[in-house]
Design a protein around this motif. Structure first.
Motif, PDB file in Angstrom:
ATOM      1  N   LEU A 193       5.530  60.288 -61.327  1.00  0.00           N
ATOM      2  CA  LEU A 193       4.439  59.450 -61.830  1.00  0.00           C
ATOM      3  C   LEU A 193       4.423  58.109 -61.110  1.00  0.00           C
ATOM      4  N   LEU A 194       5.616  57.580 -60.826  1.00  0.00           N
ATOM      5  CA  LEU A 194       5.693  56.277 -60.154  1.00  0.00           C
ATOM      6  C   LEU A 194       5.213  56.331 -58.712  1.00  0.00           C
ATOM      7  N   VAL A 195       5.390  57.508 -58.060  1.00  0.00           N
ATOM      8  CA  VAL A 195       4.914  57.616 -56.660  1.00  0.00           C
ATOM      9  C   VAL A 195       3.528  58.270 -56.584  1.00  0.00           C
ATOM     10  N   CYS A 196       2.908  58.415 -57.758  1.00  0.00           N
ATOM     11  CA  CYS A 196       1.548  58.982 -57.830  1.00  0.00           C
ATOM     12  C   CYS A 196       1.467  60.417 -57.332  1.00  0.00           C
ATOM     13  N   GLU A 197       2.561  61.146 -57.455  1.00  0.00           N
ATOM     14  CA  GLU A 197       2.503  62.559 -57.113  1.00  0.00           C
ATOM     15  C   GLU A 197       1.886  63.322 -58.273  1.00  0.00           C
ATOM     16  N   GLU A 198       1.977  62.753 -59.449  1.00  0.00           N
ATOM     17  CA  GLU A 198       1.374  63.314 -60.670  1.00  0.00           C
ATOM     18  C   GLU A 198       0.597  62.207 -61.365  1.00  0.00           C
ATOM     19  N   ARG A 199      -0.419  62.635 -62.120  1.00  0.00           N
ATOM     20  CA  ARG A 199      -1.176  61.677 -62.936  1.00  0.00           C
ATOM     21  C   ARG A 199      -0.665  61.767 -64.381  1.00  0.00           C
ATOM     22  N   PRO A 200      -0.518  60.644 -65.064  1.00  0.00           N
ATOM     23  CA  PRO A 200      -0.050  60.732 -66.453  1.00  0.00           C
ATOM     24  C   PRO A 200      -1.092  61.357 -67.381  1.00  0.00           C
ATOM     25  N   THR A 201      -0.599  62.001 -68.452  1.00  0.00           N
ATOM     26  CA  THR A 201      -1.532  62.539 -69.455  1.00  0.00           C
ATOM     27  C   THR A 201      -2.137  61.374 -70.243  1.00  0.00           C
ATOM     28  N   SER A 202      -1.294  60.388 -70.540  1.00  0.00           N
ATOM     29  CA  SER A 202      -1.801  59.166 -71.173  1.00  0.00           C
ATOM     30  C   SER A 202      -0.888  57.999 -70.814  1.00  0.00           C
ATOM     31  N   GLY A 203      -1.371  56.802 -71.060  1.00  0.00           N
ATOM     32  CA  GLY A 203      -0.571  55.603 -70.790  1.00  0.00           C
ATOM     33  C   GLY A 203      -0.898  54.958 -69.457  1.00  0.00           C
ATOM     34  N   LYS A 204      -0.204  53.846 -69.223  1.00  0.00           N
ATOM     35  CA  LYS A 204      -0.476  53.060 -68.002  1.00  0.00           C
ATOM     36  C   LYS A 204       0.794  52.856 -67.200  1.00  0.00           C
ATOM     37  N   ILE A 205       0.643  52.760 -65.877  1.00  0.00           N
ATOM     38  CA  ILE A 205       1.746  52.355 -64.999  1.00  0.00           C
ATOM     39  C   ILE A 205       1.227  51.148 -64.218  1.00  0.00           C
ATOM     40  N   ILE A 206       1.695  49.989 -64.585  1.00  0.00           N
ATOM     41  CA  ILE A 206       1.210  48.791 -63.907  1.00  0.00           C
ATOM     42  C   ILE A 206       2.195  48.420 -62.799  1.00  0.00           C
ATOM     43  N   VAL A 207       1.706  48.432 -61.568  1.00  0.00           N
ATOM     44  CA  VAL A 207       2.520  48.008 -60.425  1.00  0.00           C
ATOM     45  C   VAL A 207       1.749  46.886 -59.736  1.00  0.00           C
ATOM     46  N   ALA A 208       2.390  45.734 -59.623  1.00  0.00           N
ATOM     47  CA  ALA A 208       1.744  44.562 -59.015  1.00  0.00           C
ATOM     48  C   ALA A 208       0.367  44.332 -59.642  1.00  0.00           C
ATOM     49  N   GLU A 209       0.349  44.361 -60.955  1.00  0.00           N
ATOM     50  CA  GLU A 209      -0.845  44.066 -61.773  1.00  0.00           C
ATOM     51  C   GLU A 209      -1.985  45.068 -61.632  1.00  0.00           C
ATOM     52  N   ARG A 210      -1.673  46.248 -61.100  1.00  0.00           N
ATOM     53  CA  ARG A 210      -2.719  47.299 -61.029  1.00  0.00           C
ATOM     54  C   ARG A 210      -2.234  48.557 -61.712  1.00  0.00           C
ATOM     55  N   ASN A 211      -3.150  49.191 -62.459  1.00  0.00           N
ATOM     56  CA  ASN A 211      -2.792  50.454 -63.111  1.00  0.00           C
ATOM     57  C   ASN A 211      -2.897  51.577 -62.082  1.00  0.00           C
ATOM     58  N   ILE A 212      -1.745  52.021 -61.597  1.00  0.00           N
ATOM     59  CA  ILE A 212      -1.773  53.013 -60.506  1.00  0.00           C
ATOM     60  C   ILE A 212      -2.204  54.402 -60.985  1.00  0.00           C
ATOM     61  N   ALA A 213      -2.232  54.589 -62.309  1.00  0.00           N
ATOM     62  CA  ALA A 213      -2.705  55.874 -62.845  1.00  0.00           C
ATOM     63  C   ALA A 213      -4.196  56.051 -62.562  1.00  0.00           C
ATOM     64  N   LYS A 214      -4.879  54.946 -62.275  1.00  0.00           N
ATOM     65  CA  LYS A 214      -6.333  55.003 -62.039  1.00  0.00           C
ATOM     66  C   LYS A 214      -6.683  54.848 -60.559  1.00  0.00           C
ATOM     67  N   LEU A 215      -5.681  54.929 -59.693  1.00  0.00           N
ATOM     68  CA  LEU A 215      -5.976  54.755 -58.257  1.00  0.00           C
ATOM     69  C   LEU A 215      -6.881  55.874 -57.747  1.00  0.00           C
ATOM     70  N   LEU A 216      -7.780  55.517 -56.860  1.00  0.00           N
ATOM     71  CA  LEU A 216      -8.651  56.522 -56.244  1.00  0.00           C
ATOM     72  C   LEU A 216      -7.848  57.260 -55.167  1.00  0.00           C
ATOM     73  N   PRO A 217      -8.206  58.516 -54.873  1.00  0.00           N
ATOM     74  CA  PRO A 217      -7.479  59.239 -53.814  1.00  0.00           C
ATOM     75  C   PRO A 217      -7.424  58.461 -52.498  1.00  0.00           C
ATOM     76  N   SER A 218      -8.499  57.722 -52.196  1.00  0.00           N
ATOM     77  CA  SER A 218      -8.528  56.970 -50.935  1.00  0.00           C
ATOM     78  C   SER A 218      -7.558  55.784 -50.958  1.00  0.00           C
ATOM     79  N   GLU A 219      -7.145  55.354 -52.179  1.00  0.00           N
ATOM     80  CA  GLU A 219      -6.242  54.198 -52.274  1.00  0.00           C
ATOM     81  C   GLU A 219      -4.767  54.619 -52.244  1.00  0.00           C
ATOM     82  N   LEU A 220      -4.534  55.919 -52.508  1.00  0.00           N
ATOM     83  CA  LEU A 220      -3.152  56.396 -52.626  1.00  0.00           C
ATOM     84  C   LEU A 220      -2.279  56.124 -51.397  1.00  0.00           C
ATOM     85  N   PRO A 221      -2.761  56.425 -50.161  1.00  0.00           N
ATOM     86  CA  PRO A 221      -1.893  56.179 -48.997  1.00  0.00           C
ATOM     87  C   PRO A 221      -1.402  54.737 -48.934  1.00  0.00           C
ATOM     88  N   TYR A 222      -2.292  53.795 -49.256  1.00  0.00           N
ATOM     89  CA  TYR A 222      -1.917  52.374 -49.160  1.00  0.00           C
ATOM     90  C   TYR A 222      -0.873  52.016 -50.217  1.00  0.00           C
TER      91      TYR A 222
END
Lengths: 225, 304
Positions: free
Chosen positions: A46-75
């Motif tokens: 979940l932390l490396v965005c290999e999976e999406r959470p069923t619920s909840g938030k993962i805030i990394v550097a003030e961004r919820n990475i659970a909502k990252l777009l596929p185009s944002e994942l590489p960055y």
């Protein structure tokens, strides 16, 4: 730096991560311990965005990475280095090429590659073995190369999933020392392990997981399940 | 994207193709076979269509008049025909003109000479060219009307219409059957190419996983598979066109005595005149199959 809030991950009927909450500050060194099936690997996925959470938030550097777009994942992934128990090196590439590959596929120029790769190999003590294939290296050396590759983008976070699992005690301690040095340079380290002696000796923060939940979180803990 | 990155991506695509070279070779051969079949039916269709068009353009209705018919009656008929919208051209042929034309034809000339008559036996006629071959029966019906019966000796179009009907029938059958065979082979090609690319993806799964983990650009992960599909299409096109070329250049001259020299030359001329059209058509089909297969695999297996 990293904050998980009410994080859950369900696979069918199995709740692999069950409503966990935790906060990791910048530059921390955190052990993630727990028996097999505790949810450590799922949390790492979940932390490396290999999976999406069923619920909840993962805030990394003030961004919820659970909502990252596929185009944002590489960055995002360039800011989070990952090290695995089985090294995940490409067998047909040399030490240098394995590390350079991580830059090549991210649009780096040849000059950038020629500048960064020797430096990072020097940091992990593998510069002299730059032309060797992974099959010609010991387990500890392979893990050093894997760490070098994970560090090549100068990530703010390094996640190590059982990095000493396949190593003998001498090599395991060399890797731990190396990760401590990386941590001293300012990188946040999340270290998932079963190795009691390492956890006990380093006296760092220990997050214990069981059945998908965090059951204890001690600032200077030892290994206790 | 920089040239250096493009070069790396193309290299990855070529590596994909080369790593499973035997399977790639099989996939290319199947696609070549498909393209050969597509081009065979396309050429057949084009050749028959052109032949039909030529015959259709040559088709006309000739109405021959009794010698008793007056010029006014013929002119009247000509006017009525001219007012029809389905007629392209009407030409009046006098007895003298008919005789001149007949003398140029060996058979006709022999028949006339054998008659030993000093009088010109050939009738006056109107040669009517329709807009479309399909209008011939309507024009013939018009000519068979009661009002013209007294002046009309003969209307000739029956034989031609049968030829056209047969040609139209053959063209339709070739087209429908051809499309069916083409579709079956395109389907087989797609299955083979999809499985080959899937296997490439399987052999490269560690590399892909590492690429994802180190934050590789999407292009580095996906485009090499598109390039692999593209290579199948391009190679298959070159092979298929090469084989057809060899067939026309080497085999056709050897079988010309079966086909007849005229047909052989016509086929060769047709091939050389339409070479680029054929190459383009095959390239479109080949590349489309290759790219579609790659896209299907990418959509199915590289979602993240």
């Amino acid at each position: 730096m990293i904050e998980v809030i009410g994080l859950s991950k369900q696979y069918g009927n199995i709740l692999a991560v069950d409503n966990i909450n935790a906060k990791i500050e910048r530059g921390e060194f955190v052990f993630l311990v727990g028996p097999s099936g505790a949810g450590k690997s799922t949390l790492i996925k979940l932390l490396v965005c290999e999976e999406r959470p069923t619920s909840g938030k993962i805030i990394v550097a003030e961004r919820n990475i659970a909502k990252l777009l596929p185009s944002e994942l590489p960055y995002y992934r360039r800011k989070v280095g990952v090290v695995f128990q089985d090294f995940k090196l490409l067998p047909q590439k040399t030490v240098y090429e394995n590390v350079a590959f991580a830059l090549e596929v991210c649009d780096a120029t040849r000059a950038e590659i020629e500048d960064k790769v020797p430096k990072i190999l020097d940091l992990v003590g593998m510069l002299k073995r730059r032309n060797n294939l992974p099959s010609e290296l010991s387990g500890g050396e392979r893990q050093r190369v894997s760490i070098a590759r994970a560090m090549i983008h100068n990530p703010k976070i390094l996640i190590a999933d059982e990095p000493t699992g396949n190593l003998d005690p001498v090599n395991a301690w060399e890797i731990v020392d190396l990760l401590e040095r990386v941590n001293n340079l300012g990188t946040t380290i999340i270290f998932a392990t079963h190795n009691k002696s390492i956890v006990d000796r380093l006296k760092r923060r220990v997050i214990l997981m069981k059945g998908g939940k965090i059951v204890s979180d001690r600032i200077k803990g030892g290994y206790a399940i | 994207m920089r040239a250096e990155s493009s070069r790396r991506i193309i290299k990855l695509g070529l590596t994909n193709f080369w790593r499973n070279r035997w399977l790639s070779f099989t996939a290319t051969l199947i696609m070549t076979l498909t393209l050969l079949i597509v081009s065979f039916f396309a050429i057949s269709n084009l050749a028959i269509s052109r032949e039909t068009k030529t015959i259709r353009e040559k088709m006309d209705v000739s109405v021959y008049f009794n010698d008793s018919a007056s010029t006014t009656q013929i002119t009247d008929m000509q006017k009525q025909l001219a007012s029809r919208t389905d007629i392209r051209q009407i030409a009046y042929v006098s007895k003298e003109e008919a005789l001149v034309a007949c003398k140029k034809d060996i058979v006709c000339n022999r028949t006339i000479t054998a008659n030993n008559s000093t009088e010109n036996p050939l009738p006056r006629s109107l040669q009517i060219k329709p807009d479309q071959a399909e209008s011939l029966p309507q024009i013939a019906d018009f000519l068979k009307q009661e009002q013209f019966k007294s002046i009309v000796q003969k209307i000739s179009y029956q034989d031609n219409s049968q030829i056209v009907d047969r040609l139209v029938g053959i063209t339709s059958f070739t087209r429908e059957f051809g499309w069916l065979v083409c579709l079956v082979f395109i389907f087989i090609s797609i299955l083979v190419v999809i499985n080959t690319i899937r296997l490439t993806m399987f052999t490269r799964r560690d590399e892909i996983e590492i690429m994802r983990l180190v934050g590789a650009n999407d292009a580095f992960i996906k485009i090499p598979f598109l390039i692999e599909g593209l290579i199948y299409g391009i190679l298959a096109t070159i092979l298929a066109v090469g084989l057809v070329w060899a067939g026309v250049a080497l085999i056709l001259p050897r079988v010309s005595h079966y086909l007849g020299a005229t047909s052989s030359i016509a086929l060769m001329t047709f091939f050389y005149n339409n070479f680029w059209l054929m190459f383009g058509l095959e390239l479109i089909v080949g590349v489309a199959i290759g790219i579609c297969c790659s896209l299907i695999i990418i959509r199915k297996h590289l979602k993240f």
